[in-house]
Scaffold this motif. Structure first.
Motif, PDB file in Angstrom:
ATOM      1  N   SER A 162      71.864  23.614  67.677  1.00  0.00           N
ATOM      2  CA  SER A 162      70.937  22.457  67.916  1.00  0.00           C
ATOM      3  C   SER A 162      70.910  21.733  69.155  1.00  0.00           C
ATOM      4  CB  SER A 162      72.578  21.226  67.111  1.00  0.00           C
ATOM      5  OG  SER A 162      73.030  21.631  68.327  1.00  0.00           O
ATOM      6  N   ALA A 163      71.428  22.301  70.218  1.00  0.00           N
ATOM      7  CA  ALA A 163      71.424  22.320  71.919  1.00  0.00           C
ATOM      8  C   ALA A 163      69.782  22.946  72.453  1.00  0.00           C
ATOM      9  CB  ALA A 163      71.964  23.202  72.384  1.00  0.00           C
ATOM     10  N   VAL A 164      68.914  23.205  71.281  1.00  0.00           N
ATOM     11  CA  VAL A 164      68.105  24.403  71.904  1.00  0.00           C
ATOM     12  C   VAL A 164      67.028  23.156  70.927  1.00  0.00           C
ATOM     13  CG1 VAL A 164      66.469  26.028  71.965  1.00  0.00           C
ATOM     14  CG2 VAL A 164      68.573  26.602  72.031  1.00  0.00           C
ATOM     15  N   SER A 165      65.506  22.627  72.262  1.00  0.00           N
ATOM     16  CA  SER A 165      64.730  21.708  71.318  1.00  0.00           C
ATOM     17  C   SER A 165      63.716  22.351  70.166  1.00  0.00           C
ATOM     18  CB  SER A 165      63.861  21.100  72.608  1.00  0.00           C
ATOM     19  OG  SER A 165      62.578  20.397  71.841  1.00  0.00           O
ATOM     20  N   ASP A 166      63.066  21.929  69.133  1.00  0.00           N
ATOM     21  CA  ASP A 166      62.582  22.947  68.042  1.00  0.00           C
ATOM     22  C   ASP A 166      60.846  22.604  68.958  1.00  0.00           C
ATOM     23  OD1 ASP A 166      64.079  22.505  66.056  1.00  0.00           O
ATOM     24  OD2 ASP A 166      63.710  20.916  65.156  1.00  0.00           O
ATOM     25  N   ALA A 167      60.806  21.440  70.208  1.00  0.00           N
ATOM     26  CA  ALA A 167      59.467  22.576  70.355  1.00  0.00           C
ATOM     27  C   ALA A 167      59.256  22.656  71.789  1.00  0.00           C
ATOM     28  CB  ALA A 167      58.983  20.102  71.353  1.00  0.00           C
ATOM     29  N   LEU A 168      60.547  23.561  71.706  1.00  0.00           N
ATOM     30  CA  LEU A 168      60.101  24.461  73.228  1.00  0.00           C
ATOM     31  C   LEU A 168      58.564  25.523  72.690  1.00  0.00           C
ATOM     32  CD1 LEU A 168      61.914  25.147  75.714  1.00  0.00           C
ATOM     33  CD2 LEU A 168      63.378  27.042  74.390  1.00  0.00           C
ATOM     34  N   PRO A 169      58.321  26.018  73.297  1.00  0.00           N
ATOM     35  CA  PRO A 169      56.902  26.953  73.471  1.00  0.00           C
ATOM     36  C   PRO A 169      57.120  27.913  73.393  1.00  0.00           C
ATOM     37  CG  PRO A 169      56.379  25.144  74.873  1.00  0.00           C
ATOM     38  CD  PRO A 169      58.209  24.906  74.509  1.00  0.00           C
ATOM     39  N   MET A 170      58.256  28.969  72.821  1.00  0.00           N
ATOM     40  CA  MET A 170      58.834  30.151  72.801  1.00  0.00           C
ATOM     41  C   MET A 170      58.888  31.358  72.028  1.00  0.00           C
ATOM     42  SD  MET A 170      62.148  31.111  75.808  1.00  0.00           S
ATOM     43  CE  MET A 170      60.931  29.855  77.584  1.00  0.00           C
ATOM     44  N   THR A 171      58.771  32.653  72.505  1.00  0.00           N
ATOM     45  CA  THR A 171      58.790  33.582  71.153  1.00  0.00           C
ATOM     46  C   THR A 171      60.175  33.713  71.247  1.00  0.00           C
ATOM     47  OG1 THR A 171      58.244  35.323  72.471  1.00  0.00           O
ATOM     48  CG2 THR A 171      55.468  33.576  71.235  1.00  0.00           C
ATOM     49  N   VAL A 172      60.193  33.907  69.414  1.00  0.00           N
ATOM     50  CA  VAL A 172      62.140  35.023  70.139  1.00  0.00           C
ATOM     51  C   VAL A 172      62.199  35.761  71.132  1.00  0.00           C
ATOM     52  CG1 VAL A 172      63.130  36.228  68.401  1.00  0.00           C
ATOM     53  CG2 VAL A 172      62.277  34.142  67.215  1.00  0.00           C
ATOM     54  N   ARG A 173      61.066  37.082  71.050  1.00  0.00           N
ATOM     55  CA  ARG A 173      61.440  37.851  72.364  1.00  0.00           C
ATOM     56  C   ARG A 173      61.474  37.247  73.408  1.00  0.00           C
ATOM     57  NH1 ARG A 173      57.222  40.349  71.258  1.00  0.00           N
ATOM     58  NH2 ARG A 173      57.969  42.452  70.290  1.00  0.00           N
ATOM     59  N   ALA A 174      60.609  36.151  73.973  1.00  0.00           N
ATOM     60  CA  ALA A 174      60.668  35.834  75.312  1.00  0.00           C
ATOM     61  C   ALA A 174      62.104  34.987  74.892  1.00  0.00           C
ATOM     62  CB  ALA A 174      59.692  34.639  75.415  1.00  0.00           C
ATOM     63  N   THR A 175      62.581  34.571  74.497  1.00  0.00           N
ATOM     64  CA  THR A 175      64.277  33.458  74.860  1.00  0.00           C
ATOM     65  C   THR A 175      64.601  34.648  74.884  1.00  0.00           C
ATOM     66  OG1 THR A 175      63.043  31.909  72.493  1.00  0.00           O
ATOM     67  CG2 THR A 175      65.900  32.212  72.830  1.00  0.00           C
ATOM     68  N   VAL A 176      65.119  35.824  74.481  1.00  0.00           N
ATOM     69  CA  VAL A 176      65.612  37.039  73.956  1.00  0.00           C
ATOM     70  C   VAL A 176      65.895  37.240  75.884  1.00  0.00           C
ATOM     71  CG1 VAL A 176      66.656  38.952  73.651  1.00  0.00           C
ATOM     72  CG2 VAL A 176      66.615  37.049  71.237  1.00  0.00           C
ATOM     73  N   GLU A 177      64.311  37.370  76.420  1.00  0.00           N
ATOM     74  CA  GLU A 177      64.248  37.548  77.867  1.00  0.00           C
ATOM     75  C   GLU A 177      64.970  37.021  78.490  1.00  0.00           C
ATOM     76  OE1 GLU A 177      60.073  40.320  76.770  1.00  0.00           O
ATOM     77  OE2 GLU A 177      59.793  38.323  78.094  1.00  0.00           O
ATOM     78  N   MET A 178      65.054  36.136  78.639  1.00  0.00           N
ATOM     79  CA  MET A 178      65.600  34.832  79.619  1.00  0.00           C
ATOM     80  C   MET A 178      67.173  35.197  79.208  1.00  0.00           C
ATOM     81  SD  MET A 178      63.918  31.099  77.802  1.00  0.00           S
ATOM     82  CE  MET A 178      65.048  30.594  78.949  1.00  0.00           C
ATOM     83  N   GLY A 179      68.094  35.966  78.720  1.00  0.00           N
ATOM     84  CA  GLY A 179      69.039  36.537  79.134  1.00  0.00           C
ATOM     85  C   GLY A 179      68.811  38.244  80.442  1.00  0.00           C
ATOM     86  N   ARG A 180      68.036  38.210  80.028  1.00  0.00           N
ATOM     87  CA  ARG A 180      68.008  39.277  81.712  1.00  0.00           C
ATOM     88  C   ARG A 180      67.340  38.526  82.702  1.00  0.00           C
ATOM     89  NH1 ARG A 180      70.312  43.162  80.613  1.00  0.00           N
ATOM     90  NH2 ARG A 180      68.482  44.126  82.427  1.00  0.00           N
ATOM     91  N   TRP A 181      67.216  37.121  82.898  1.00  0.00           N
ATOM     92  CA  TRP A 181      67.304  37.112  84.578  1.00  0.00           C
ATOM     93  C   TRP A 181      68.779  36.479  85.026  1.00  0.00           C
ATOM     94  CZ3 TRP A 181      63.896  31.538  82.801  1.00  0.00           C
ATOM     95  CH2 TRP A 181      62.783  31.621  82.489  1.00  0.00           C
ATOM     96  N   ALA A 182      68.934  36.328  84.242  1.00  0.00           N
ATOM     97  CA  ALA A 182      70.532  37.315  85.112  1.00  0.00           C
ATOM     98  C   ALA A 182      70.227  38.408  86.294  1.00  0.00           C
ATOM     99  CB  ALA A 182      71.853  36.585  84.119  1.00  0.00           C
ATOM    100  N   ARG A 183      69.888  38.926  85.472  1.00  0.00           N
ATOM    101  CA  ARG A 183      70.038  40.385  85.757  1.00  0.00           C
ATOM    102  C   ARG A 183      68.706  40.713  87.333  1.00  0.00           C
ATOM    103  NH1 ARG A 183      74.511  43.377  85.281  1.00  0.00           N
ATOM    104  NH2 ARG A 183      75.540  42.584  83.471  1.00  0.00           N
TER     105      ARG A 183
END
Length: 237
Positions: free
Chosen positions: A81-102
């Motif tokens: 519920s903390a993530v907006s429905d309007a966020l224009p991002m695919t599932v893959r791109a969302t998970v790829e964001m997890g790599r940004w920490a590295r």
């Protein structure tokens, strides 16, 4: 040879931590330790400070007093519920964001990064949704994507805010299995839950009430019926 101390067995330690807002403190002088390589369940009534505790552990919420010590990298998985429905991002791109920490934000992912992302998508059974917009998913699908994003960070300390709340049995089971897999790999898992059966299956438990630590230790003792009756004032458990 260096002597082994209690600190060697703790992924994070809070000491006399208070946190919240200037006129509305949420946590009050909480002292707690989180065993390394274990799964800790954080339980308590609504408004007891569970999500605030995770925010403090993650370093996204400052403390007003006390100290926080952590070992290694931290990943925080928020509620869907903390993530907006309007966020224009695919599932893959969302998970790829997890790599940004590295890798750092917006940098090209390496072949190894892409392999990690693909593995996390598979583990949460959302690989077939990779090209769909995150906002088009059901609540259960979105929550599994957010857990996959957290896994993609490969952090030593994985924090999750009610990761299985409101999901169907199949999704709940998949998330629980993945968290147990992470623990077996040496990851320290801390998750907020209202599911007492799930909490009793953890290695360690914290029980909060009104921002105070009510009890901590083995789930069988912390979540014993008499303790819960006292906490919820004789409500059914």
């Amino acid at each position: 040879m260096r002597a082994i101390t209690d600190e060697d067995h703790r992924a994070a330690v809070l000491h006399e931590v208070s946190a919240g807002y200037r006129r509305n403190p949420v946590l009050h002088r909480v002292t707690a330790a989180f065993p390394i390589g274990a799964r800790t369940a954080v339980v308590g009534p609504n408004g007891s400070g569970k999500s605030t505790l995770l925010g403090v552990l993650a370093g996204v919420l400052p403390v007003t007093s006390g100290s926080v010590r952590r070992r290694g990298e931290v990943a925080l998985v928020v509620q869907r519920s903390a993530v907006s429905d309007a966020l224009p991002m695919t599932v893959r791109a969302t998970v790829e964001m997890g790599r940004w920490a590295r890798t750092g934000p917006w940098r090209r992912l390496s072949r190894q990064d892409r392999r990690i992302v693909a593995d996390c998508l598979e583990r949460l059974d959302v690989a077939e949704l990779a090209d769909r917009p995150l906002g088009a998913l059901s609540g259960g699908q979105r929550q599994r994507v957010l857990v996959a994003q957290g896994l993609a960070q490969q952090a030593e300390l994985l924090l999750l805010d009610e990761p299985a709340a409101g999901l169907d049995v199949t999704a709940q089971r998949r998330i629980t299995e993945v968290l147990d897999e992470e623990k077996s790999r040496g990851t320290t898992v801390v998750h907020v839950t209202h599911d007492l059966a799930e909490a009793r299956d953890a290695d360690h438990a914290l029980l909060l009430r009104d921002g105070h630590l009510h009890a901590a230790g083995p789930p069988g003792r912390v979540l014993a019926p008499e303790s819960l009756r006292e906490l919820w004032e004789n409500s059914l458990v």
